[in-house]
Design a protein around this motif. Structure first.
Motif, PDB file in Angstrom:
ATOM      1  N   THR A 238     -16.687   1.416  -3.534  1.00 53.88           N
ATOM      2  CA  THR A 238     -15.823   0.762  -4.523  1.00 53.88           C
ATOM      3  C   THR A 238     -16.031   1.351  -5.903  1.00 53.88           C
ATOM      4  OG1 THR A 238     -15.843  -1.302  -3.250  1.00 53.88           O
ATOM      5  CG2 THR A 238     -15.215  -1.446  -5.573  1.00 53.88           C
ATOM      6  N   ILE A 239     -17.284   1.627  -6.248  1.00 53.76           N
ATOM      7  CA  ILE A 239     -17.582   2.193  -7.566  1.00 53.76           C
ATOM      8  C   ILE A 239     -16.849   3.513  -7.764  1.00 53.76           C
ATOM      9  CG2 ILE A 239     -19.413   3.127  -9.034  1.00 53.76           C
ATOM     10  CD1 ILE A 239     -21.327   1.148  -7.771  1.00 53.76           C
ATOM     11  N   GLY A 240     -16.805   4.341  -6.723  1.00 57.58           N
ATOM     12  CA  GLY A 240     -16.142   5.632  -6.841  1.00 57.58           C
ATOM     13  C   GLY A 240     -14.686   5.497  -7.249  1.00 57.58           C
ATOM     14  N   SER A 241     -13.987   4.530  -6.652  1.00 62.60           N
ATOM     15  CA  SER A 241     -12.582   4.332  -6.996  1.00 62.60           C
ATOM     16  C   SER A 241     -12.425   3.806  -8.414  1.00 62.60           C
ATOM     17  CB  SER A 241     -11.935   3.363  -6.001  1.00 62.60           C
ATOM     18  OG  SER A 241     -11.920   3.917  -4.704  1.00 62.60           O
ATOM     19  N   VAL A 242     -13.278   2.873  -8.824  1.00 55.81           N
ATOM     20  CA  VAL A 242     -13.186   2.317 -10.171  1.00 55.81           C
ATOM     21  C   VAL A 242     -13.480   3.382 -11.219  1.00 55.81           C
ATOM     22  CG1 VAL A 242     -14.122   0.595 -11.759  1.00 55.81           C
ATOM     23  CG2 VAL A 242     -13.766   0.003  -9.362  1.00 55.81           C
ATOM     24  N   LEU A 243     -14.506   4.203 -10.981  1.00 56.50           N
ATOM     25  CA  LEU A 243     -14.836   5.267 -11.924  1.00 56.50           C
ATOM     26  C   LEU A 243     -13.684   6.258 -12.063  1.00 56.50           C
ATOM     27  CD1 LEU A 243     -18.552   6.039 -10.971  1.00 56.50           C
ATOM     28  CD2 LEU A 243     -17.739   5.081 -13.129  1.00 56.50           C
ATOM     29  N   THR A 244     -13.082   6.607 -10.943  1.00 55.35           N
ATOM     30  CA  THR A 244     -11.987   7.580 -10.979  1.00 55.35           C
ATOM     31  C   THR A 244     -10.758   7.010 -11.668  1.00 55.35           C
ATOM     32  OG1 THR A 244     -12.802   8.503  -8.894  1.00 55.35           O
ATOM     33  CG2 THR A 244     -10.582   9.121  -9.575  1.00 55.35           C
ATOM     34  N   VAL A 245     -10.387   5.793 -11.305  1.00 52.63           N
ATOM     35  CA  VAL A 245      -9.192   5.170 -11.877  1.00 52.63           C
ATOM     36  C   VAL A 245      -9.362   4.934 -13.370  1.00 52.63           C
ATOM     37  CG1 VAL A 245      -7.853   3.034 -11.878  1.00 52.63           C
ATOM     38  CG2 VAL A 245      -8.415   4.138  -9.725  1.00 52.63           C
ATOM     39  N   GLY A 246     -10.605   4.651 -13.798  1.00 52.87           N
ATOM     40  CA  GLY A 246     -10.840   4.432 -15.216  1.00 52.87           C
ATOM     41  C   GLY A 246     -10.471   5.624 -16.072  1.00 52.87           C
ATOM     42  N   ARG A 247     -10.474   6.815 -15.489  1.00 51.98           N
ATOM     43  CA  ARG A 247     -10.091   8.022 -16.236  1.00 51.98           C
ATOM     44  C   ARG A 247      -8.578   8.132 -16.410  1.00 51.98           C
ATOM     45  NH1 ARG A 247     -14.757   7.616 -16.526  1.00 51.98           N
ATOM     46  NH2 ARG A 247     -16.406   9.198 -16.501  1.00 51.98           N
ATOM     47  N   LEU A 248      -7.826   7.362 -15.637  1.00 54.50           N
ATOM     48  CA  LEU A 248      -6.375   7.450 -15.700  1.00 54.50           C
ATOM     49  C   LEU A 248      -5.780   6.594 -16.814  1.00 54.50           C
ATOM     50  CD1 LEU A 248      -5.527   7.311 -11.877  1.00 54.50           C
ATOM     51  CD2 LEU A 248      -5.769   9.330 -13.332  1.00 54.50           C
ATOM     52  N   GLY A 249      -6.440   5.490 -17.124  1.00 59.26           N
ATOM     53  CA  GLY A 249      -5.914   4.650 -18.183  1.00 59.26           C
ATOM     54  C   GLY A 249      -6.314   3.198 -18.019  1.00 59.26           C
ATOM     55  N   MET A 250      -6.021   2.427 -19.058  1.00 62.14           N
ATOM     56  CA  MET A 250      -6.400   1.025 -19.085  1.00 62.14           C
ATOM     57  C   MET A 250      -5.629   0.220 -18.049  1.00 62.14           C
ATOM     58  SD  MET A 250      -6.217  -1.555 -22.362  1.00 62.14           S
ATOM     59  CE  MET A 250      -4.471  -1.214 -22.600  1.00 62.14           C
ATOM     60  N   THR A 251      -4.351   0.497 -17.911  1.00 58.45           N
ATOM     61  CA  THR A 251      -3.540  -0.253 -16.958  1.00 58.45           C
ATOM     62  C   THR A 251      -4.016  -0.024 -15.528  1.00 58.45           C
ATOM     63  OG1 THR A 251      -1.631  -0.079 -18.435  1.00 58.45           O
ATOM     64  CG2 THR A 251      -1.204  -0.663 -16.139  1.00 58.45           C
TER      65      THR A 251
END
Length: 668
Positions: A238-251
């Motif tokens: 789960t952490i991997g997905s959150v870390l990656t998505v966080g680079r895409l933007g706040m939304t």
């Protein structure tokens, strides 16, 4: 019905004195504390296994029985059986445990662990000779070592003075530590198991077994360390997905939190709750010698979970209107719905993994899940990077990486069973997996309901966070990920504590169990202080690991200080509930948890967040207050608890428990 002994090899019949040996994580809750809706699971377990034994003992299945020459699990010599139940992440450990689910039969590995634990206690009490001859060293450093690290009871009750001014004056040639002699390095022989068992029985009867805080600290570390690694590896997906998505933007960061929390409450948590019944069914089948039934139970649960996932998949596919009604930002709801639609591909793997974990763990193959995660967890990080940034799949790439990892993990377990160990309990796919579902569902449903009741609070708080805007929901994603990661340290410690306390209570060693409880509380405080320090010192560094959005970072930086204070109560609540579980009072801890969540945490969170305008800080403040209440209630109960009564109730309960006291199953 066919005699279960026919064609299944010799059946080990537990001895009369073996009752207390199966008291690991058993429930000894007074009837006045049990809600009327609780089910007596032992008759259900007997019914399930009796039917399966009858149906699977026909001529066409004769090859599935254990042969006469096959080694049977010897359980008659186990006194301290090691049952690390809860190793399957998210198995509802902190909810009200369902009666009878935590009474599996020890497997060979657990019997060996039990024997080694007895040997260690006997050596600590000088009832058995030490592994190596006692050293005659007398230097200051050696005395310091004996004072703080020696597990020998005599060393702790009457320690030598560290500074002995009556010693002869030291000269230039006087060593601080005498070197070991060849004799000291010799390994003394360990008595045979029969002698160890006899001496342990005599020592317990004579109240000659004591323990030290050093011994219990060492034991808790040995039990908890591998679980910490396993849990952290599991959650890293789960952490991997959150870390990656966080680079895409706040939304995107806000959307992944909404999606994963919704997935957990509608699928992952119910799946984990339902599959907890395999902890009993698979272990009982393996312990009774009908190893082929272990695979049958796992197959049956997997098919059931796959069928239940069909309506859940439909719900996820059409989830956008529902999510849009819960959060004000439509783009966040749309992205969350997209994430859920992609995660449908990972549903089969989620169900297969939960059944597969119980399949290998019932055989004592606890390392199998860890090995699968050692491969799968790093690969999930690589897949996130590959799909999101290299293939430009953006937000959907993170969901794809998670879905692939979810399907990969059970496949890795299958490869482990096929080429390493565990194949003896698999007899291939069978149509019998589609029969005898009624009793299994009856056994599994209460566990799912109790787990769902607790985790629903987190979904409510997530929806509440969404009412404050996208930035607040994105910050909530970071905070949930960080606090969930930190909880994977005290949670395994709590499992280790419950196991050790139950071991000692089952062996009538209440004084030793109290020592373990004290060590666990101190360890919980240490872990809580450690997490608090990390959160407080790195209050700005942590959010920047997940996102570079300054608004989200500012919110997390402020609220994480509340989460830092929560770490103390979070660790104490976990450890105290572990102790309650060990002494058979988990129902009290379960009620305290539900009370604190719904009567304290939820009202305070919503009041401070909306009425006082504290927003996200208010939500976490209420959760902190709830954990403070539950840890205080449980500690107060433990402080006034009668540990001797727990021992007496354990003995009475085990004498009346015919499921683990007999290897034969009567017709339903």
């Amino acid at each position: 019905m066919a005699d279960p002994e026919a064609g299944s090899g010799p059946q080990p019949i537990p001895s009369r004195s073996e009752g207390r040996r199966f008291s690991i994580l058993s429930e000894f809750v007074p009837e006045s504390l049990q809600p009327p809706s609780f089910l007596e699971t032992s008759p259900i377990v007997r019914e399930i296994l009796s039917r399966d034994i009858a149906e699977c003992s026909s001529d066409d299945d004769s090859n599935t029985q254990v042969s006469d020459g096959e080694e049977e699990p010897t359980v008659a010599d186990a006194k301290l059986a090691f049952h690390p139940n809860g190793i399957a992440y998210g198995s509802g450990y902190s909810t009200i445990a369902i009666q009878g689910l935590d009474r599996p039969v020890p497997n060979p590995r657990e019997v060996e662990d039990s024997l080694q634990a007895e040997i260690s206690l006997l050596r600590d009490n000088d009832i058995l000779p030490p592994r190596h001859p006692r050293s005659q060293r007398s230097g200051i450093l050696w005395r310091l070592y004996r004072r703080f690290f020696s597990t020998n009871v005599k060393d702790n009750e009457d320690p030598e003075p560290i500074f002995d001014f009556t010693d002869q004056a030291a000269t230039e040639s006087t060593p601080l530590l005498f070197s070991s002699t060849v004799e000291e390095e010799e390994t003394l022989p360990t008595p045979p198991p029969e002698e160890v068992i006899e001496r342990f029985e005599e020592a317990v009867a004579a109240h000659a077994i004591k323990t030290t805080w050093q011994r219990e600290t060492k034991t808790l570390i040995q039990y908890a360390a591998p679980l910490i690694v396993t849990f952290l590896l599991h959650y890293s997906v789960t952490i991997g997905s959150v870390l990656t998505v966080g680079r895409l933007g706040m939304t995107e960061l806000a959307a992944v939190n909404l999606a994963t929390m919704t997935a957990s409450i509608t699928c992952y948590v119910p799946v984990q709750g339902l599959s907890t019944c395999l902890d009993t069914l698979c272990a009982q089948a393996y312990g009774s010698g009908h190893k082929h039934l272990v695979g049958l139970q796992a197959q049956r649960m997997t098919w059931l979970l796959w069928i239940l996932m069909v309506p859940i998949a439909v719900l996820w596919w059409f989830s956008e209107p529902i999510l849009a009604s819960l959060v004000p930002d439509q783009e966040t709801a749309s992205l969350a719905a997209l994430f859920l639609r992609v995660l449908i591909l990972g549903m089969p793997g989620v169900a297969a993994l939960e059944s597969g974990k119980r399949f290998v763990q019932s055989q004592g193959l606890f390392q199998a899940t860890t090995y699968a995660l050692v491969i799968g967890a790093p690969l999930s990080f690589f897949l996130n990077y590959l799909f999101v940034f290299k293939f430009d799949w953006h937000f959907a790439g993170a969901a794809t990486a998670m879905a692939i990892t979810q399907n990969l993990l059970p496949l890795l377990l299958v490869l482990y069973v096929r080429f390493v160990d565990g194949r003896q309990c698999w007899n291939g796919l069978t149509r019998k997996a589609f029969s005898n579902w009624g009793p299994m569902i009856k056994l599994a449903l209460p566990g799912m309901i109790m787990i769902e009741a607790q985790f629903s609070v987190l979904e409510i708080l997530t929806i509440a966070a969404g009412q404050f805007g996208t930035a607040q929901l994105a910050a909530q994603s970071v905070l949930v990920t960080v606090t969930s990661t930190s909880f994977n340290i005290p949670f395994p410690l709590a499992i280790a504590t419950s196991t050790r306390v139950a071991n000692l209570i089952g062996a009538h060693l209440s004084d030793a169990a109290r020592v373990t409880a004290k060590v666990a509380v101190v360890a919980g405080l240490v872990v809580g202080c450690f997490n608090l320090t990390i959160f407080a010192v790195l209050n700005e560094t942590i959010p920047r690991i997940f996102t570079q959005d300054d608004e989200v970072v500012a919110i997390v930086k402020q609220v994480i200080l509340v989460c830092a204070a929560m770490q103390i109560f979070d660790a104490l609540a976990a450890v105290s509930h572990g102790i309650l579980r060990g002494v058979g009072r988990q129902a009290i801890g379960g009620y305290a948890n539900l009370f604190s969540y719904y009567c304290v945490a939820l009202p305070v969170s919503l009041s401070t967040a909306f009425a006082l305008g504290w927003k996200l800080s208010g939500l976490w403040f209420g959760l902190t207050m709830g954990l403070a209440v539950v840890s205080g209630l449980e500690m107060l109960y433990l402080y006034n608890a009668d540990w001797e009564s727990a021992v007496a109730q354990a003995e009475a309960r085990m004498k009346s428990e015919d499921v683990t006291a007999e290897a034969k199953f009567t017709p339903a």
